[in-house]
Design a protein around this motif. Sequence first.
Motif, short mmCIF file in Angstrom:
data_model
loop_
_atom_site.label_atom_id
_atom_site.label_comp_id
_atom_site.label_asym_id
_atom_site.label_seq_id
_atom_site.Cartn_x
_atom_site.Cartn_y
_atom_site.Cartn_z
N ILE A 140 -9.34 11.31 -2.70
CA ILE A 140 -9.32 12.67 -3.24
C ILE A 140 -8.98 13.64 -2.13
O ILE A 140 -9.53 13.55 -1.03
N GLY A 141 -8.08 14.58 -2.41
CA GLY A 141 -7.84 15.64 -1.45
C GLY A 141 -6.43 15.75 -0.93
O GLY A 141 -6.12 16.68 -0.19
N ALA A 142 -5.53 14.81 -1.31
CA ALA A 142 -4.14 14.93 -0.86
C ALA A 142 -3.49 16.16 -1.47
O ALA A 142 -3.86 16.60 -2.57
N PHE A 143 -2.53 16.73 -0.78
CA PHE A 143 -1.85 17.94 -1.26
C PHE A 143 -1.10 17.67 -2.55
O PHE A 143 -0.48 16.62 -2.72
N GLY A 144 -1.11 18.65 -3.46
CA GLY A 144 -0.43 18.50 -4.74
C GLY A 144 1.06 18.34 -4.62
O GLY A 144 1.71 17.84 -5.54
N SER A 145 1.65 18.76 -3.50
CA SER A 145 3.10 18.64 -3.32
C SER A 145 3.53 17.21 -3.03
O SER A 145 4.72 16.90 -3.07
N SER A 146 2.57 16.32 -2.76
CA SER A 146 2.91 14.93 -2.43
C SER A 146 3.22 14.13 -3.68
O SER A 146 2.72 14.42 -4.77
N SER A 147 4.05 13.09 -3.53
CA SER A 147 4.36 12.20 -4.64
C SER A 147 3.34 11.08 -4.71
O SER A 147 2.55 10.88 -3.78
N ASP A 148 3.35 10.34 -5.81
CA ASP A 148 2.42 9.23 -5.98
C ASP A 148 2.57 8.21 -4.86
O ASP A 148 1.61 7.83 -4.21
N GLY A 149 3.81 7.76 -4.64
CA GLY A 149 4.04 6.80 -3.58
C GLY A 149 3.73 7.37 -2.22
O GLY A 149 3.21 6.67 -1.34
N GLY A 150 4.04 8.66 -2.02
CA GLY A 150 3.75 9.29 -0.74
C GLY A 150 2.27 9.37 -0.46
O GLY A 150 1.81 9.10 0.65
N VAL A 151 1.49 9.74 -1.48
CA VAL A 151 0.03 9.80 -1.34
C VAL A 151 -0.50 8.41 -0.99
O VAL A 151 -1.35 8.26 -0.11
N PHE A 152 0.00 7.39 -1.68
CA PHE A 152 -0.48 6.04 -1.43
C PHE A 152 -0.11 5.58 -0.02
O PHE A 152 -0.94 5.03 0.70
N GLN A 153 1.14 5.82 0.39
CA GLN A 153 1.58 5.37 1.70
C GLN A 153 0.79 6.01 2.84
O GLN A 153 0.58 5.40 3.89
N GLU A 154 0.33 7.24 2.64
CA GLU A 154 -0.39 7.96 3.69
C GLU A 154 -1.90 7.80 3.59
O GLU A 154 -2.64 8.38 4.38
N SER A 155 -2.38 7.03 2.62
CA SER A 155 -3.81 6.92 2.39
C SER A 155 -4.43 5.85 3.30
O SER A 155 -3.77 4.93 3.77
N GLU A 156 -5.73 5.99 3.51
CA GLU A 156 -6.48 4.99 4.27
C GLU A 156 -6.49 3.65 3.54
O GLU A 156 -6.48 2.59 4.15
N PHE A 157 -6.50 3.71 2.20
CA PHE A 157 -6.49 2.50 1.39
C PHE A 157 -5.24 1.68 1.66
O PHE A 157 -5.29 0.45 1.83
N CYS A 158 -4.07 2.35 1.74
CA CYS A 158 -2.81 1.65 2.00
C CYS A 158 -2.83 1.02 3.39
O CYS A 158 -2.39 -0.12 3.57
N GLU A 159 -3.36 1.75 4.35
CA GLU A 159 -3.43 1.22 5.71
C GLU A 159 -4.28 -0.05 5.76
O GLU A 159 -3.91 -1.04 6.38
N LYS A 160 -5.42 -0.02 5.07
CA LYS A 160 -6.29 -1.20 5.07
C LYS A 160 -5.66 -2.35 4.30
O LYS A 160 -5.85 -3.52 4.64
N LEU A 161 -4.92 -2.02 3.23
CA LEU A 161 -4.25 -3.07 2.45
C LEU A 161 -3.20 -3.77 3.28
O LEU A 161 -3.08 -5.00 3.26
N GLN A 162 -2.43 -2.99 4.05
CA GLN A 162 -1.35 -3.57 4.85
C GLN A 162 -1.85 -4.31 6.08
O GLN A 162 -1.15 -5.17 6.60
N THR A 163 -3.04 -3.99 6.53
CA THR A 163 -3.59 -4.64 7.72
C THR A 163 -4.66 -5.67 7.38
O THR A 163 -5.42 -6.08 8.25
#
Length: 414
Positions: free
Chosen positions: A225-248
């Motif tokens: 929760i808290g990403a800027f509204g101007s971000s896209s769905d994929g962009g929000v996911f790519q920049e999220s902590e969840f994505c980082e943990k998924l990829q690592t």
Amino acid sequence: MLYIFFVLNMECELAALTTLLLLKRIKITNKKKRRQRRWKVRYINRDRQTKGFYISTFLPMKIRDPSQFFKYTRMDVSTFTLLLNRLRRIVQVRKMNKPISVEERLVVTLHYLSQGSSMQTVAWKFKMGKSTVHCIIKEMCQAIFDVLHNDYLQPPRNEEEWLSIATSFENTWNFPHCLGALDGKHINMRAPNNSGSLYFNYKKNFSLVLLALCDSQYMFKIVGIGAFGSSSDGGVFQESEFCEKLQTDQLRIPRDAPIQGYSNQQDFPYFLVADAECPLGQHIMRPYPGHLLTEEKENFNKRLSRARRVVENGFGILAARWRILLQTINADPNLVEAITKACVCLHNFLRVSSPAYCPPDYVDRVGDDNGAWRRELSQPLSSIGTSTHRNSTHRALQLRDQLAFYLNGEGVMH
């Protein structure tokens, strides 16, 4: 020479002291004057303890009218009491002549969250000041999150919990190796001060993004929760902590294993299902793009869409029960984030504790997308805009083709 040095030191000290005094004077001048209160308690609010909504309506409703009590709080009396007892352990009530009890604070907050009323409307109904209601909602939303998130909003902690989700997805939606459905929605709010276009989304509203992973039972397992509204769905996911943990490989996702019932016993990874805006990867499965698709690809997209629909149902139930999320919230981003976190925690808490919160006919079923929550919402939460992260690896494309081959063959629905 010693005299000259001494005089220079005195002049420097005098200049420094003069500068300090000037800065202090400027600070005092620029300091915002505290607004003078015309009265301690407004005249119309002085009978709060005898004619306010809590005393005159809520308490009789709690005793005599369970159905209205549920509509008002989204929970039955026993569940309300359970939540109230948890909150009493951490919420401190000020020592004053006429303190507002923890129960009344909870009722104010639930009314605001469930009915989507403005803070001013809530203040008039409960015979309180608007600033008092604002403070109560801010405090109680954080308290609700604090007492519930450890038990009701925790990601799977080991392979066994992930495998339990995957088994439920396969049994309920006939989609193997699925660990959850991923999607994001906009939470509209007033334009934050000096924020420029950071929160301005493609719908021409200001918003925060709620990104969520939902299991097959409409429970939110991981949220961002808290990403800027101007971000896209994929962009929000790519920049999220969840994505980082998924990829690592920090999420303890189960190791690759053969799909049960498939004659091809090659190992296949476990994955999340998402819409076309999220990037295709080893652990993310999205539909085939385009319109002129083969029958096999169309069938795959339909099967994937049905599995992904659980997160749409999750968001639909969330917004239908906590209607503040459908409004343009008149608050700063920090409070909007606290409100959203409280609503998500309440959703998960009530999915476990109160069967009436989400009865069987309230959600979509196999072959039917007409759940009762859809009839209650004239306009659902807004989806996220177009993503620019669409590059997929050759390995990810092969995995999607392999899964499509299985779903159109041995894994076809009967």
